[in-house]
Design a protein around this motif. Structure first.
Motif, PDB file in Angstrom:
ATOM      1  N   GLU A  17      74.593   4.497 -47.667  1.00 48.15           N
ATOM      2  CA  GLU A  17      74.785   3.051 -47.853  1.00 48.15           C
ATOM      3  C   GLU A  17      76.222   2.731 -48.247  1.00 48.15           C
ATOM      4  OE1 GLU A  17      71.427   0.606 -49.326  1.00 48.15           O
ATOM      5  OE2 GLU A  17      70.582   2.568 -49.858  1.00 48.15           O
ATOM      6  N   GLN A  18      76.841   3.574 -49.056  1.00 47.62           N
ATOM      7  CA  GLN A  18      78.251   3.380 -49.418  1.00 47.62           C
ATOM      8  C   GLN A  18      79.136   3.531 -48.178  1.00 47.62           C
ATOM      9  OE1 GLN A  18      77.699   6.395 -52.646  1.00 47.62           O
ATOM     10  NE2 GLN A  18      79.400   5.228 -53.531  1.00 47.62           N
ATOM     11  N   ALA A  19      78.826   4.523 -47.346  1.00 51.99           N
ATOM     12  CA  ALA A  19      79.611   4.746 -46.132  1.00 51.99           C
ATOM     13  C   ALA A  19      79.480   3.557 -45.184  1.00 51.99           C
ATOM     14  CB  ALA A  19      79.170   6.034 -45.437  1.00 51.99           C
ATOM     15  N   ILE A  20      78.273   3.037 -45.032  1.00 53.76           N
ATOM     16  CA  ILE A  20      78.065   1.882 -44.162  1.00 53.76           C
ATOM     17  C   ILE A  20      78.925   0.708 -44.635  1.00 53.76           C
ATOM     18  CG2 ILE A  20      76.392   0.114 -43.466  1.00 53.76           C
ATOM     19  CD1 ILE A  20      74.282   2.402 -43.360  1.00 53.76           C
ATOM     20  N   ALA A  21      78.934   0.456 -45.929  1.00 57.68           N
ATOM     21  CA  ALA A  21      79.733  -0.650 -46.479  1.00 57.68           C
ATOM     22  C   ALA A  21      81.221  -0.435 -46.181  1.00 57.68           C
ATOM     23  CB  ALA A  21      79.491  -0.799 -47.973  1.00 57.68           C
ATOM     24  N   LEU A  22      81.704   0.786 -46.361  1.00 54.10           N
ATOM     25  CA  LEU A  22      83.107   1.085 -46.085  1.00 54.10           C
ATOM     26  C   LEU A  22      83.418   0.904 -44.604  1.00 54.10           C
ATOM     27  CD1 LEU A  22      85.939   2.118 -46.814  1.00 54.10           C
ATOM     28  CD2 LEU A  22      85.056   4.442 -46.480  1.00 54.10           C
ATOM     29  N   TYR A  23      82.579   1.421 -43.728  1.00 49.85           N
ATOM     30  CA  TYR A  23      82.847   1.356 -42.292  1.00 49.85           C
ATOM     31  C   TYR A  23      82.717  -0.075 -41.764  1.00 49.85           C
ATOM     32  CZ  TYR A  23      82.448   6.409 -42.860  1.00 49.85           C
ATOM     33  OH  TYR A  23      82.602   7.704 -43.289  1.00 49.85           O
ATOM     34  N   GLN A  24      81.877  -0.871 -42.388  1.00 52.17           N
ATOM     35  CA  GLN A  24      81.811  -2.293 -42.009  1.00 52.17           C
ATOM     36  C   GLN A  24      83.132  -2.978 -42.358  1.00 52.17           C
ATOM     37  OE1 GLN A  24      78.264  -3.457 -44.148  1.00 52.17           O
ATOM     38  NE2 GLN A  24      76.983  -3.271 -42.311  1.00 52.17           N
ATOM     39  N   ARG A  25      83.634  -2.697 -43.552  1.00 52.08           N
ATOM     40  CA  ARG A  25      84.869  -3.320 -44.027  1.00 52.08           C
ATOM     41  C   ARG A  25      86.096  -2.766 -43.294  1.00 52.08           C
ATOM     42  NH1 ARG A  25      84.118  -1.816 -48.735  1.00 52.08           N
ATOM     43  NH2 ARG A  25      85.646  -0.176 -48.968  1.00 52.08           N
ATOM     44  N   ALA A  26      86.176  -1.446 -43.161  1.00 44.77           N
ATOM     45  CA  ALA A  26      87.380  -0.809 -42.634  1.00 44.77           C
ATOM     46  C   ALA A  26      87.439  -0.766 -41.111  1.00 44.77           C
ATOM     47  CB  ALA A  26      87.487   0.618 -43.176  1.00 44.77           C
TER      48      ALA A  26
END
Length: 137
Positions: A17-26
């Motif tokens: 879930e943390q990775a998804i948030a980062l990849y959505q933003r970045a």
């Protein structure tokens, strides 16, 4: 043999879930599907129910897949695979590098490569290495 595509699959030790948030933003990723262990197997242990069993993200025309992985197995971070991303513009490349490096680190600063493109390498906070490239203009 005809291979239609090759898709990276990240096992993220409970941090999907943390990775998804980062990849959505970045990277501007869009989550196309997300299943938790409890969604698929009602008899799984309580501690496993909310872990991500499988997620699929769309990044431009590409797909990334990921999972928290099994709870009782310690997986190495990152591994020896890099994901190559080809950006349409230098500005988009630099924006994504900055966002990934904010909690990760730059391994190779973005530079004008001998093959006539911008190129760089950044490792995100999950140990995943991203090789980025774009046209010079």
């Amino acid at each position: 043999m005809s291979i239609k595509s090759a898709t990276p699959y990240f096992l993220l030790n409970g941090r999907t879930e943390q990775a998804i948030a980062l990849y959505q933003r970045a990277l501007g990723a869009k989550t196309e599907s997300l299943q938790r262990f409890g969604d698929v197997d009602g008899s799984c242990p309580t501690a496993m129910r909310n872990r991500v069993m499988h997620a699929m993200l769309r990044v431009g025309n590409a797909v990334l897949m990921m999972s928290d992985g099994p709870e009782d197995v310690k997986l190495p971070e990152g591994g020896n695979v890099s994901v190559a991303l080809d950006f349409e513009t230098p500005a988009a490349l630099r924006q994504s590098v900055e966002a990934l490096a904010a909690t990760g680190k730059v391994l190779e600063r973005v530079f004008e490569a001998p093959w006539g493109a911008l190129f760089g390498v950044v490792q995100d906070e999950f140990g995943i290495q991203w090789m980025v490239t774009s046209p010079l203009k």
